[in-house]
Write a protein that holds these residues in place. Sequence first.
Motif, PDB file in Angstrom:
ATOM      1  N   UNK A  24       2.154 131.471  34.935  1.00 37.48           N
ATOM      2  CA  UNK A  24       2.207 131.274  36.397  1.00 37.48           C
ATOM      3  C   UNK A  24       0.837 131.223  37.075  1.00 37.48           C
ATOM      4  N   UNK A  25      -0.135 130.700  36.382  1.00 43.69           N
ATOM      5  CA  UNK A  25      -1.490 130.626  36.947  1.00 43.69           C
ATOM      6  C   UNK A  25      -1.508 129.984  38.331  1.00 43.69           C
ATOM      7  N   UNK A  26      -0.724 128.904  38.499  1.00 51.42           N
ATOM      8  CA  UNK A  26      -0.793 128.169  39.755  1.00 51.42           C
ATOM      9  C   UNK A  26      -0.189 128.941  40.935  1.00 51.42           C
ATOM     10  N   UNK A  27       0.473 130.064  40.669  1.00 51.97           N
ATOM     11  CA  UNK A  27       0.997 130.895  41.755  1.00 51.97           C
ATOM     12  C   UNK A  27      -0.072 131.828  42.316  1.00 51.97           C
ATOM     13  N   UNK A  28      -1.187 131.942  41.632  1.00 56.00           N
ATOM     14  CA  UNK A  28      -2.286 132.799  42.091  1.00 56.00           C
ATOM     15  C   UNK A  28      -2.887 132.180  43.355  1.00 56.00           C
ATOM     16  N   UNK A  46     -13.210 133.958  38.450  1.00 56.02           N
ATOM     17  CA  UNK A  46     -13.874 132.802  37.840  1.00 56.02           C
ATOM     18  C   UNK A  46     -12.984 132.183  36.761  1.00 56.02           C
ATOM     19  N   UNK A  47     -12.384 133.035  35.940  1.00 52.97           N
ATOM     20  CA  UNK A  47     -11.487 132.546  34.879  1.00 52.97           C
ATOM     21  C   UNK A  47     -10.296 131.811  35.481  1.00 52.97           C
ATOM     22  N   UNK A  48      -9.779 132.347  36.560  1.00 55.20           N
ATOM     23  CA  UNK A  48      -8.626 131.728  37.232  1.00 55.20           C
ATOM     24  C   UNK A  48      -9.006 130.360  37.789  1.00 55.20           C
ATOM     25  N   UNK A  49     -10.138 130.305  38.459  1.00 56.72           N
ATOM     26  CA  UNK A  49     -10.589 129.029  39.039  1.00 56.72           C
ATOM     27  C   UNK A  49     -10.849 127.990  37.955  1.00 56.72           C
ATOM     28  N   UNK A  50     -11.451 128.423  36.861  1.00 58.28           N
ATOM     29  CA  UNK A  50     -11.715 127.509  35.751  1.00 58.28           C
ATOM     30  C   UNK A  50     -10.400 126.978  35.184  1.00 58.28           C
ATOM     31  N   UNK A  51      -9.446 127.866  34.965  1.00 62.23           N
ATOM     32  CA  UNK A  51      -8.146 127.456  34.425  1.00 62.23           C
ATOM     33  C   UNK A  51      -7.447 126.456  35.322  1.00 62.23           C
ATOM     34  N   UNK A  52      -7.455 126.710  36.607  1.00 64.31           N
ATOM     35  CA  UNK A  52      -6.811 125.790  37.546  1.00 64.31           C
ATOM     36  C   UNK A  52      -7.505 124.434  37.539  1.00 64.31           C
ATOM     37  N   UNK A  53      -8.825 124.446  37.540  1.00 57.56           N
ATOM     38  CA  UNK A  53      -9.578 123.185  37.543  1.00 57.56           C
ATOM     39  C   UNK A  53      -9.282 122.378  36.290  1.00 57.56           C
ATOM     40  N   UNK A  54      -9.220 123.044  35.156  1.00 56.30           N
ATOM     41  CA  UNK A  54      -8.942 122.334  33.891  1.00 56.30           C
ATOM     42  C   UNK A  54      -7.529 121.755  33.899  1.00 56.30           C
ATOM     43  N   UNK A  55      -6.584 122.498  34.407  1.00 55.26           N
ATOM     44  CA  UNK A  55      -5.209 122.006  34.456  1.00 55.26           C
ATOM     45  C   UNK A  55      -5.069 120.829  35.415  1.00 55.26           C
ATOM     46  N   UNK A  56      -5.759 120.917  36.558  1.00 57.28           N
ATOM     47  CA  UNK A  56      -5.699 119.803  37.512  1.00 57.28           C
ATOM     48  C   UNK A  56      -6.355 118.556  36.919  1.00 57.28           C
ATOM     49  N   UNK A  57      -7.443 118.733  36.215  1.00 57.03           N
ATOM     50  CA  UNK A  57      -8.150 117.598  35.604  1.00 57.03           C
ATOM     51  C   UNK A  57      -7.287 116.927  34.543  1.00 57.03           C
ATOM     52  N   UNK A  58      -6.510 117.714  33.834  1.00 60.13           N
ATOM     53  CA  UNK A  58      -5.621 117.183  32.789  1.00 60.13           C
ATOM     54  C   UNK A  58      -4.525 116.319  33.377  1.00 60.13           C
ATOM     55  N   UNK A  59      -4.083 116.649  34.593  1.00 63.12           N
ATOM     56  CA  UNK A  59      -2.977 115.922  35.217  1.00 63.12           C
ATOM     57  C   UNK A  59      -3.403 114.561  35.736  1.00 63.12           C
ATOM     58  N   UNK A  60      -4.703 114.345  35.898  1.00 65.32           N
ATOM     59  CA  UNK A  60      -5.183 113.067  36.451  1.00 65.32           C
ATOM     60  C   UNK A  60      -5.123 111.959  35.428  1.00 65.32           C
TER      61      UNK A  60
END
Length: 60
Positions: A24-28, A46-60
Amino acid sequence: MGLAPLMFDRLAAAKEYEAMAGHNLMDCIECGSCAYICPANRPLAEAIKTGKAKLRAKKK
Ligand code: SF4
């Protein structure tokens, strides 16, 4: 919300971003409270922000 900041930290270090999403990372809301109170002073936000950025980049 069932969030586990320490788990996010470990999974980000292992580059397991999909697993972060599974926890549920995106619920943070990135309030930073977990990093603020962490007794080990782990860079949790920082870990949370990195994880979200990587997941968003993957969706593009
Ligand atoms: S940044 Fe806030 S909402 Fe996100 S895991 Fe930490 S304490 Fe919870």
